[in-house]
Design a protein around this motif. Structure first.
Motif, PDB file in Angstrom:
ATOM      1  N   THR A  35      35.046  97.237  44.955  1.00  0.00           N
ATOM      2  CA  THR A  35      36.432  97.270  45.404  1.00  0.00           C
ATOM      3  C   THR A  35      36.475  97.013  46.904  1.00  0.00           C
ATOM      4  OG1 THR A  35      38.468  98.578  45.577  1.00  0.00           O
ATOM      5  CG2 THR A  35      36.392  99.782  45.722  1.00  0.00           C
ATOM      6  N   SER A  36      37.525  96.374  47.355  1.00  0.00           N
ATOM      7  CA  SER A  36      37.691  96.119  48.784  1.00  0.00           C
ATOM      8  C   SER A  36      38.529  97.198  49.454  1.00  0.00           C
ATOM      9  CB  SER A  36      38.345  94.749  49.008  1.00  0.00           C
ATOM     10  OG  SER A  36      39.633  94.710  48.396  1.00  0.00           O
ATOM     11  N   GLN A  37      38.958  98.202  48.659  1.00  0.00           N
ATOM     12  CA  GLN A  37      39.865  99.234  49.188  1.00  0.00           C
ATOM     13  C   GLN A  37      39.299 100.636  48.936  1.00  0.00           C
ATOM     14  OE1 GLN A  37      43.855  98.584  47.594  1.00  0.00           O
ATOM     15  NE2 GLN A  37      43.334  96.436  47.244  1.00  0.00           N
ATOM     16  N   LYS A  38      39.061 101.370  50.004  1.00  0.00           N
ATOM     17  CA  LYS A  38      38.588 102.744  49.856  1.00  0.00           C
ATOM     18  C   LYS A  38      39.607 103.617  49.136  1.00  0.00           C
ATOM     19  CE  LYS A  38      35.304 103.167  53.691  1.00  0.00           C
ATOM     20  NZ  LYS A  38      34.961 103.904  54.925  1.00  0.00           N
ATOM     21  N   ILE A  50      31.140 104.258  39.747  1.00  0.00           N
ATOM     22  CA  ILE A  50      30.707 104.545  41.114  1.00  0.00           C
ATOM     23  C   ILE A  50      31.251 103.430  42.007  1.00  0.00           C
ATOM     24  CG2 ILE A  50      28.716 104.804  42.642  1.00  0.00           C
ATOM     25  CD1 ILE A  50      27.118 105.557  40.052  1.00  0.00           C
ATOM     26  N   PRO A  51      32.160 103.738  42.930  1.00  0.00           N
ATOM     27  CA  PRO A  51      32.757 102.686  43.756  1.00  0.00           C
ATOM     28  C   PRO A  51      31.750 102.092  44.741  1.00  0.00           C
ATOM     29  CG  PRO A  51      34.048 104.730  43.825  1.00  0.00           C
ATOM     30  CD  PRO A  51      32.728 105.067  43.221  1.00  0.00           C
ATOM     31  N   ILE A  52      31.811 100.777  44.898  1.00  0.00           N
ATOM     32  CA  ILE A  52      31.007 100.059  45.879  1.00  0.00           C
ATOM     33  C   ILE A  52      31.975  99.266  46.759  1.00  0.00           C
ATOM     34  CG2 ILE A  52      29.203  98.343  46.255  1.00  0.00           C
ATOM     35  CD1 ILE A  52      28.156 100.834  44.907  1.00  0.00           C
ATOM     36  N   LEU A  53      31.930  99.508  48.061  1.00  0.00           N
ATOM     37  CA  LEU A  53      32.864  98.845  48.971  1.00  0.00           C
ATOM     38  C   LEU A  53      32.359  97.442  49.315  1.00  0.00           C
ATOM     39  CD1 LEU A  53      35.516  99.388  50.531  1.00  0.00           C
ATOM     40  CD2 LEU A  53      34.101 100.015  52.499  1.00  0.00           C
ATOM     41  N   ARG A  64      25.484  95.317  49.433  1.00  0.00           N
ATOM     42  CA  ARG A  64      25.156  96.453  48.542  1.00  0.00           C
ATOM     43  C   ARG A  64      24.931  96.010  47.098  1.00  0.00           C
ATOM     44  NH1 ARG A  64      29.255  97.990  51.926  1.00  0.00           N
ATOM     45  NH2 ARG A  64      28.926  99.831  53.255  1.00  0.00           N
ATOM     46  N   LEU A  65      25.401  94.804  46.740  1.00  0.00           N
ATOM     47  CA  LEU A  65      25.315  94.357  45.351  1.00  0.00           C
ATOM     48  C   LEU A  65      23.935  93.828  44.980  1.00  0.00           C
ATOM     49  CD1 LEU A  65      28.700  92.415  44.987  1.00  0.00           C
ATOM     50  CD2 LEU A  65      28.262  94.873  44.784  1.00  0.00           C
ATOM     51  N   SER A  66      23.143  93.458  45.957  1.00  0.00           N
ATOM     52  CA  SER A  66      21.837  92.873  45.693  1.00  0.00           C
ATOM     53  C   SER A  66      20.917  93.873  44.993  1.00  0.00           C
ATOM     54  CB  SER A  66      21.215  92.402  47.008  1.00  0.00           C
ATOM     55  OG  SER A  66      19.938  91.866  46.778  1.00  0.00           O
ATOM     56  N   GLY A  67      20.409  93.482  43.821  1.00  0.00           N
ATOM     57  CA  GLY A  67      19.475  94.331  43.084  1.00  0.00           C
ATOM     58  C   GLY A  67      20.087  95.580  42.479  1.00  0.00           C
ATOM     59  N   LEU A  68      21.407  95.644  42.388  1.00  0.00           N
ATOM     60  CA  LEU A  68      22.075  96.876  41.968  1.00  0.00           C
ATOM     61  C   LEU A  68      22.083  97.094  40.458  1.00  0.00           C
ATOM     62  CD1 LEU A  68      23.694  99.318  43.079  1.00  0.00           C
ATOM     63  CD2 LEU A  68      25.762  97.935  42.798  1.00  0.00           C
ATOM     64  N   ALA A  69      22.297  96.021  39.676  1.00  0.00           N
ATOM     65  CA  ALA A  69      22.504  96.206  38.238  1.00  0.00           C
ATOM     66  C   ALA A  69      21.911  95.065  37.434  1.00  0.00           C
ATOM     67  CB  ALA A  69      24.002  96.321  37.945  1.00  0.00           C
TER      68      ALA A  69
END
Length: 295
Positions: A35-38, A50-53, A64-69
């Protein structure tokens, strides 16, 4: 990241459908949601994600997305201008840095990629013929994914989706505003899928999607747009919309609305059985019976 033994799934574009998908998958998986919004963190946590900004329009924010899932569900639409989907291209660049972590990717596209077929039936093997910039961006996204996935050993499933509806996603305000529909002889076929059914199909693609496969995620109905409006009006006890010839209607509706109304195609869904998930609502009429205020 520690997954505690659960499969890790990343959802890109967690709007209405994404929230429904996250709620289903969080029962057995570790679900991350970009998400781009906290301000949306609480909403995402409420469905078990689990939110990822990060922002697809800002590639530097996606680290943060690299290697995450291992599984990525891509529901985000392209940006609003141009013929290329820059957001999908930004996403693929960062996923490629994840040391081959991603094993499966589900992309939710649109049946708009087929363009206008003047009421003829189209299937997954029908060549794409996008006629709006919006549809051209979707084709660019599909093409980018189809090149990227086999090169990185990723199983890709593309779900082409038509008009999504739900109890709170029906054209009630349009009907109340007395916005006209096309006269029957000029009316276009429209195609539909109920939102919970779509979420279930997305989840099913995580487990049953075949490699490099396109599936039309629609109910296979053959309803014309004006008849769809009439069905909704009848269900809510409202007056049916007036009808106008296209020459007159084009003058009073927005260019975007007109672009939807002038494309006519009947989208078939024979491949849907591959996902082993029967639809709860095989037609708009079946759904409307469950909420009708005018039995």
């Amino acid at each position: 990241m520690q997954s505690f033994g659960k499969p890790r799934i990343l959802i890109i574009g967690c709007g209405d459908i994404g929230l429904r998908v996250a709620k289903q998958l969080a029962k057995g998986c570790r679900v991350y949601a970009l998400t781009s919004q906290k301000t949306r963190f609480q909403e995402l946590r409420a469905v078990g994600a689990i939110p990822i900004l990060g922002d697809l329009d800002k590639p530097d924010s996606l680290w943060r997305l690299s290697g995450l899932a291992e599984t990525v569900i891509h529901l985000a639409p392209p940006q609003n201008t141009g013929h290329r989907d820059c957001r999908t291209r930004n996403l693929l660049r960062i996923l490629a840095q994840g040391s081959d972590t991603v094993r499966r990717l589900i992309y939710v596209s649109t049946t708009g990629v087929y363009g206008d077929h003047k009421g003829a039936r189209v299937s997954e093997i029908t060549p794409v013929n996008p006629q709006s910039e919006r549809a051209k961006r979707r084709v660019d996204a599909e093409d980018s994914l189809r090149l990227w996935a086999p090169a990185h050993g990723v199983v890709l499933t593309i779900l082409r989706v038509p008009g999504i509806y739900a109890a709170d996603r029906l054209p009630v305000e349009r009907i109340q505003a007395r916005t006209p529909a096309l006269i029957a002889v000029e009316d276009a076929y429209s195609n539909h899928i109920q939102s919970d059914d779509l979420a279930r199909l997305v989840c099913a693609a995580v487990y049953h999607g075949k490699p490099q496969r396109v599936i039309n995620a629609c109910d296979g109905g053959e309803t014309k747009m004006g008849d769809y409006f009439d069905q909704v009006a009848d269900a809510f006890g409202m007056d049916r919309p007036p009808r106008l010839p296209g020459e007159d209607l084009q003058k009073i509706v927005s260019p975007m609305l007109w672009s939807f109304m002038r494309e006519s195609r009947r989208v078939t869904n024979q491949r849907l059985s591959e996902l082993k998930t029967p639809l709860r609502y095989p037609s708009v009429a079946a759904f409307l019976k469950t909420i009708s205020k005018n039995p």
